[in-house]
Every structure is written in structure tokens, then in C-alpha cells.
Design a protein around this motif. Structure first.
Motif, PDB file in Angstrom:
ATOM      1  N   LEU A 205       9.733   0.310   0.308  1.00 20.67           N
ATOM      2  CA  LEU A 205       8.705   1.334   0.546  1.00 20.67           C
ATOM      3  C   LEU A 205       9.270   2.493   1.350  1.00 20.67           C
ATOM      4  O   LEU A 205       9.001   3.665   1.043  1.00 20.67           O
ATOM      5  CB  LEU A 205       7.513   0.721   1.277  1.00 20.67           C
ATOM      6  CG  LEU A 205       6.367   1.692   1.603  1.00 20.67           C
ATOM      7  CD1 LEU A 205       5.821   2.330   0.335  1.00 20.67           C
ATOM      8  CD2 LEU A 205       5.255   0.983   2.366  1.00 20.67           C
ATOM      9  N   ALA A 206      10.070   2.190   2.366  1.00 21.18           N
ATOM     10  CA  ALA A 206      10.666   3.251   3.185  1.00 21.18           C
ATOM     11  C   ALA A 206      11.563   4.154   2.340  1.00 21.18           C
ATOM     12  O   ALA A 206      11.555   5.378   2.481  1.00 21.18           O
ATOM     13  CB  ALA A 206      11.468   2.636   4.333  1.00 21.18           C
ATOM     14  N   LYS A 207      12.309   3.535   1.441  1.00 24.38           N
ATOM     15  CA  LYS A 207      13.205   4.314   0.577  1.00 24.38           C
ATOM     16  C   LYS A 207      12.397   5.145  -0.425  1.00 24.38           C
ATOM     17  O   LYS A 207      12.734   6.303  -0.701  1.00 24.38           O
ATOM     18  CB  LYS A 207      14.159   3.383  -0.175  1.00 24.38           C
ATOM     19  CG  LYS A 207      15.245   4.107  -0.934  1.00 24.38           C
ATOM     20  CD  LYS A 207      16.243   4.786  -0.004  1.00 24.38           C
ATOM     21  CE  LYS A 207      17.097   3.767   0.732  1.00 24.38           C
ATOM     22  NZ  LYS A 207      18.182   4.410   1.521  1.00 24.38           N
TER      23      LYS A 207
ATOM     24  N   ASP B 295       0.848  -1.187   0.000  1.00 23.07           N
ATOM     25  CA  ASP B 295       0.000   0.000   0.000  1.00 23.07           C
ATOM     26  C   ASP B 295       0.886   1.241   0.000  1.00 23.07           C
ATOM     27  O   ASP B 295       1.569   1.526   0.980  1.00 23.07           O
ATOM     28  CB  ASP B 295      -0.903   0.003   1.234  1.00 23.07           C
ATOM     29  CG  ASP B 295      -1.827   1.214   1.279  1.00 23.07           C
ATOM     30  OD1 ASP B 295      -1.927   1.927   0.252  1.00 23.07           O
ATOM     31  OD2 ASP B 295      -2.453   1.454   2.337  1.00 23.07           O
ATOM     32  N   THR B 296       0.890   1.950  -1.108  1.00 27.88           N
ATOM     33  CA  THR B 296       1.753   3.139  -1.228  1.00 27.88           C
ATOM     34  C   THR B 296       1.018   4.431  -0.871  1.00 27.88           C
ATOM     35  O   THR B 296       1.554   5.514  -1.060  1.00 27.88           O
ATOM     36  CB  THR B 296       2.304   3.253  -2.667  1.00 27.88           C
ATOM     37  OG1 THR B 296       1.215   3.249  -3.594  1.00 27.88           O
ATOM     38  CG2 THR B 296       3.228   2.085  -2.977  1.00 27.88           C
ATOM     39  N   ASN B 297      -0.182   4.338  -0.365  1.00 29.86           N
ATOM     40  CA  ASN B 297      -0.932   5.528   0.036  1.00 29.86           C
ATOM     41  C   ASN B 297      -0.470   5.944   1.433  1.00 29.86           C
ATOM     42  O   ASN B 297      -1.048   5.567   2.446  1.00 29.86           O
ATOM     43  CB  ASN B 297      -2.437   5.252   0.038  1.00 29.86           C
ATOM     44  CG  ASN B 297      -2.967   4.968  -1.351  1.00 29.86           C
ATOM     45  OD1 ASN B 297      -2.531   5.570  -2.324  1.00 29.86           O
ATOM     46  ND2 ASN B 297      -3.896   4.040  -1.461  1.00 29.86           N
ATOM     47  N   ARG B 298       0.582   6.757   1.452  1.00 29.05           N
ATOM     48  CA  ARG B 298       1.176   7.156   2.722  1.00 29.05           C
ATOM     49  C   ARG B 298       0.839   8.584   3.120  1.00 29.05           C
ATOM     50  O   ARG B 298       1.202   9.038   4.200  1.00 29.05           O
ATOM     51  CB  ARG B 298       2.705   7.017   2.655  1.00 29.05           C
ATOM     52  CG  ARG B 298       3.211   5.752   2.009  1.00 29.05           C
ATOM     53  CD  ARG B 298       2.625   4.499   2.619  1.00 29.05           C
ATOM     54  NE  ARG B 298       3.051   4.304   3.990  1.00 29.05           N
ATOM     55  CZ  ARG B 298       2.674   3.287   4.742  1.00 29.05           C
ATOM     56  NH1 ARG B 298       1.834   2.400   4.265  1.00 29.05           N
ATOM     57  NH2 ARG B 298       3.116   3.161   5.975  1.00 29.05           N
ATOM     58  N   THR B 299       0.183   9.325   2.231  1.00 28.35           N
ATOM     59  CA  THR B 299      -0.191  10.708   2.545  1.00 28.35           C
ATOM     60  C   THR B 299      -1.669  10.905   2.230  1.00 28.35           C
ATOM     61  O   THR B 299      -2.339   9.992   1.751  1.00 28.35           O
ATOM     62  CB  THR B 299       0.640  11.716   1.719  1.00 28.35           C
ATOM     63  OG1 THR B 299       0.197  11.686   0.350  1.00 28.35           O
ATOM     64  CG2 THR B 299       2.122  11.362   1.762  1.00 28.35           C
ATOM     65  N   LYS B 300      -2.155  12.091   2.457  1.00 31.78           N
ATOM     66  CA  LYS B 300      -3.550  12.423   2.151  1.00 31.78           C
ATOM     67  C   LYS B 300      -3.700  12.980   0.732  1.00 31.78           C
ATOM     68  O   LYS B 300      -4.782  13.334   0.303  1.00 31.78           O
ATOM     69  CB  LYS B 300      -4.064  13.466   3.145  1.00 31.78           C
ATOM     70  CG  LYS B 300      -4.038  13.002   4.592  1.00 31.78           C
ATOM     71  CD  LYS B 300      -4.909  11.781   4.815  1.00 31.78           C
ATOM     72  CE  LYS B 300      -4.900  11.361   6.282  1.00 31.78           C
ATOM     73  NZ  LYS B 300      -5.713  10.154   6.509  1.00 31.78           N
ATOM     74  N   SER B 301      -2.587  13.037   0.011  1.00 27.69           N
ATOM     75  CA  SER B 301      -2.590  13.594  -1.341  1.00 27.69           C
ATOM     76  C   SER B 301      -2.491  12.477  -2.383  1.00 27.69           C
ATOM     77  O   SER B 301      -1.567  11.662  -2.341  1.00 27.69           O
ATOM     78  CB  SER B 301      -1.419  14.566  -1.516  1.00 27.69           C
ATOM     79  OG  SER B 301      -1.173  14.843  -2.881  1.00 27.69           O
ATOM     80  N   ASP B 302      -3.425  12.460  -3.328  1.00 31.30           N
ATOM     81  CA  ASP B 302      -3.395  11.460  -4.401  1.00 31.30           C
ATOM     82  C   ASP B 302      -2.149  11.643  -5.272  1.00 31.30           C
ATOM     83  O   ASP B 302      -1.549  10.669  -5.725  1.00 31.30           O
ATOM     84  CB  ASP B 302      -4.651  11.572  -5.273  1.00 31.30           C
ATOM     85  CG  ASP B 302      -5.896  11.094  -4.548  1.00 31.30           C
ATOM     86  OD1 ASP B 302      -5.757  10.327  -3.579  1.00 31.30           O
ATOM     87  OD2 ASP B 302      -7.014  11.484  -4.947  1.00 31.30           O
ATOM     88  N   THR B 303      -1.785  12.894  -5.516  1.00 27.51           N
ATOM     89  CA  THR B 303      -0.617  13.183  -6.342  1.00 27.51           C
ATOM     90  C   THR B 303       0.643  12.622  -5.703  1.00 27.51           C
ATOM     91  O   THR B 303       1.447  11.955  -6.359  1.00 27.51           O
ATOM     92  CB  THR B 303      -0.452  14.702  -6.543  1.00 27.51           C
ATOM     93  OG1 THR B 303      -1.613  15.223  -7.215  1.00 27.51           O
ATOM     94  CG2 THR B 303       0.777  15.011  -7.394  1.00 27.51           C
ATOM     95  N   ARG B 304       0.819  12.873  -4.436  1.00 30.00           N
ATOM     96  CA  ARG B 304       2.010  12.391  -3.734  1.00 30.00           C
ATOM     97  C   ARG B 304       2.011  10.865  -3.632  1.00 30.00           C
ATOM     98  O   ARG B 304       3.052  10.224  -3.779  1.00 30.00           O
ATOM     99  CB  ARG B 304       2.095  13.013  -2.342  1.00 30.00           C
ATOM    100  CG  ARG B 304       2.325  14.515  -2.333  1.00 30.00           C
ATOM    101  CD  ARG B 304       2.701  14.998  -0.954  1.00 30.00           C
ATOM    102  NE  ARG B 304       3.992  14.444  -0.543  1.00 30.00           N
ATOM    103  CZ  ARG B 304       4.514  14.610   0.670  1.00 30.00           C
ATOM    104  NH1 ARG B 304       3.853  15.299   1.585  1.00 30.00           N
ATOM    105  NH2 ARG B 304       5.694  14.082   0.967  1.00 30.00           N
ATOM    106  N   ASN B 305       0.844  10.298  -3.396  1.00 32.68           N
ATOM    107  CA  ASN B 305       0.750   8.835  -3.301  1.00 32.68           C
ATOM    108  C   ASN B 305       1.118   8.172  -4.629  1.00 32.68           C
ATOM    109  O   ASN B 305       1.772   7.126  -4.659  1.00 32.68           O
ATOM    110  CB  ASN B 305      -0.661   8.419  -2.888  1.00 32.68           C
ATOM    111  CG  ASN B 305      -0.951   8.767  -1.435  1.00 32.68           C
ATOM    112  OD1 ASN B 305      -0.037   8.918  -0.630  1.00 32.68           O
ATOM    113  ND2 ASN B 305      -2.217   8.906  -1.098  1.00 32.68           N
TER     114      ASN B 305
END
Length: 304
Positions: A176-178, A144-154
Motif C-alpha cells: 500500500l505504501a508503494k 483500504d485504498t481510500n487515502r485521499t479525498k478524491s475518488d479518482t485518486r483513490n
């Protein structure tokens, strides 16, 4: 949930943002991500010093940052208390509890760890990927790469994950951390503005270079830490190329220069000569050979 590496990367990014006097929105964004996604254990907080660093921000001159830091510390403190209570309960029941040193006074007052995620950050990060490294993607790795509230950033985090995972045998949590750290570095480099046109452009450029089959060493160096995220996002297109690619480009440039010089050399050679005695123009020998047999031809005798 964040593992230890990702937590450390985010806290370092937060510390750099504060030290560099970047816009408050950058620090607030990082603090919000830590509050939403980070449930660190006591051990993780001690190893990363996250509690100490965030705790210092409670007295920050910016009231919004101070408030956000206070809320995050409060959350982590409660999680630490829950973890300790859980260990005490297990101890009373006779069930061995995982060993963990108590949080130092500074850390306990400024941070609070939480139970480790099911996919253990300590053991999971040490494992290697078992599938085909050339077919790795966030979807196939079930990440799951949805780590922020922004779709663009995700989407940028996902793209970065796909680029770094390609041909890598590192565990999903490590990749994922990198990827998160690289995206965060790019985001901060463009002023924390996801609408900045150069921000997604830079992410795409990094992705394309990571996916280049002749540039396998790039991803390896980023994953190994030889190229830190902050430096990685600042590399130019030329610097991102592999040694082999640079050598090939140099050969092409030399070849093109040679080809460009040939027409100029040909134009500089005159097809006519002048007689030293009378000044009359005479054709060259090569040009004279092209004339028909019945056409009168001036011999080299006329040149003397």
C-alpha cells in the motif's frame, strides 16, 4: 493509517514538491493527507525526520503552506505528548513501556508522533503475505485504498495496489505504501491535476505492465526500490517491457522487414530478355515452361 514507509514516502514527496517549486496546491494536498491519515509514533518521526521537514515549512513564504504546516506540527506535538503521558502512566503502574528515545529538540518543536496503529507498522511491515500471490487484490487483502479525498485518486491507488500486489509476497502495508507513492508521483508529474487525461492513462499503462505474466521482474524491481516511483511513472511503454518482450518484438520486426522486402525483389526481376543481336524481346526460361506444348516456343538458341 500510514505506516512508516508510507509516511516517509509522503514526506519525501512533499520535500521534492517544495524544492522543485511546484504549484502550491501539490504541497497543500500532501500536507492535508498527512494531517488526515498520519498518526506517527515518536519513533516513526525520528526515523523519517518528518517533524523536522514539516516544521521548516511553518516559515514558508506561501501563507497557506505555512498555516497547513503549523497545524500539522501542532497535531503531531499533541500526539507526542499523549504518547509520553501514556508511557509515564504505564511506568507508574509497573507495566513495562516500550523503549523510545526522546525526540530531539528540533523534532519535538516541529513534529509530534502519535500512538502506533493497531496493525503495528514496525512488526507488520516485516511480515510476508501468506495467501496466493497471484490472486491478490485490495479486496482479498482487506486493504483500504481510500487515502485521499478524491475518488479518482483513490481508484488509481487501488489499481496500483492491485498491480503491485500481483505475485508479490510483501506485506499489505508495504504494498500500500508503494502504491500510494507511485500514484502520488504520477499525480505530481501531471501538475497535480486529477482531471488531466494523461494521469489515469499512465496509471492504467503501469497496471497493465505489472499484470503482464511475462514481465514478473517489473513489479519485483519496483517493490525492491530498484525503480523509484518518480522514475517508474516516467518510463515509456518500450522501457516498461521485459528483456524477453523486447527480444520478441525485435524478432517480429526483423521478420516483418524480410516479408516486406520479398515483393520488392520479385518486382525488380524482369520476365523478358532482349536479344543481344536484334533487340527482340524474349521470354525467360521459367515463363516459357508454362506455355502449352503446342504453342511455339523460342529456344535459348535465339538468344545467341
Amino acid at each position: 493509517m500510514m505506516d512508516q514507509r508510507e509516511l516517509e514516502a509522503r514526506v519525501k514527496a512533499l520535500n521534492k514538491s517544495i524544492s522543485a517549486n511546484e504549484p502550491a496546491s501539490n504541497a497543500l494536498s500532501l500536507l492535508k493527507t498527512l494531517k488526515d491519515d498520519a498518526n506517527p509514533t515518536e519513533e516513526m518521526l525520528r526515523a523519517t525526520r518528518a517533524g523536522v521537514l514539516v516544521g521548516k515549512l511553518r516559515s514558508h513564504q506561501n501563507k497557506e503552506i505555512a498555516t497547513a504546516a503549523t497545524q500539522l506540527v501542532s497535531k503531531w506535538r499533541k500526539l507526542v505528548e499523549q504518547e509520553k503521558a501514556s508511557k509515564a502512566k504505564l511506568a507508574k503502574s509497573g507495566t513495562p513501556a516500550s523503549s523510545g528515545s526522546p525526540v530531539s529538540a528540533g523534532a519535538s518543536s516541529s513534529s509530534a508522533p502519535a500512538p502506533a496503529p493497531a496493525a503495528a507498522s514496525s512488526s507488520g511491515a516485516s511480515k510476508t503475505y501468506q495467501g496466493d500471490p497471484e490472486k491478490r487484490r485490495a479486496e482479498t487483502d482487506k486493504v483500504d485504498t481510500n487515502r485521499t479525498k478524491s475518488d479518482t485518486r483513490n481508484n488509481c491507488i487501488k489499481l496500483m495496489y492491485n498491480g503491485l500486489a500481483y505475485r508479490s509476497t510483501d506485506h499489505q502495508d508495504v504494498v500500500l505504501a508503494k502504491a500510494v507513492a507511485v500514484e502520488d508521483a504520477a499525480f505530481r508529474m501531471f501538475g497535480g491535476d486529477e482531471k488531466h487525461k494523461e494521469y489515469p492513462k499512465k496509471i492504467r499503462s503501469l497496471f497493465q505492465n505489472l499484470k503482464n505474466k511475462t514481465n514478473a521482474e517489473l513489479g519485483q524491481r519496483v517493490m525492491a526500490g530498484d525503480i523509484p516511483p518518480d522514475r517508474f511513472v516516467k518510463l515509456s511503454d518500450a522501457e516498461l517491457l521485459s528483456a524477453e518482450q523486447r527480444k520478441t518484438n525485435e524478432l517480429y520486426e526483423k521478420e516483418n522487414m524480410k516479408k516486406a522486402q520479398v515483393p520488392m525483389a520479385e518486382k525488380s526481376v524482369s520476365s523478358e530478355f532482349k536479344c543481344a543481336r536484334c533487340g527482340e524481346k524474349k521470354v525467360s526460361y521459367s515463363q516459357a515452361q508454362t506455355r502449352s506444348a503446342d504453342e511455339p516456343m523460342t529456344t535459348f538458341a535465339n538468344f545467341s
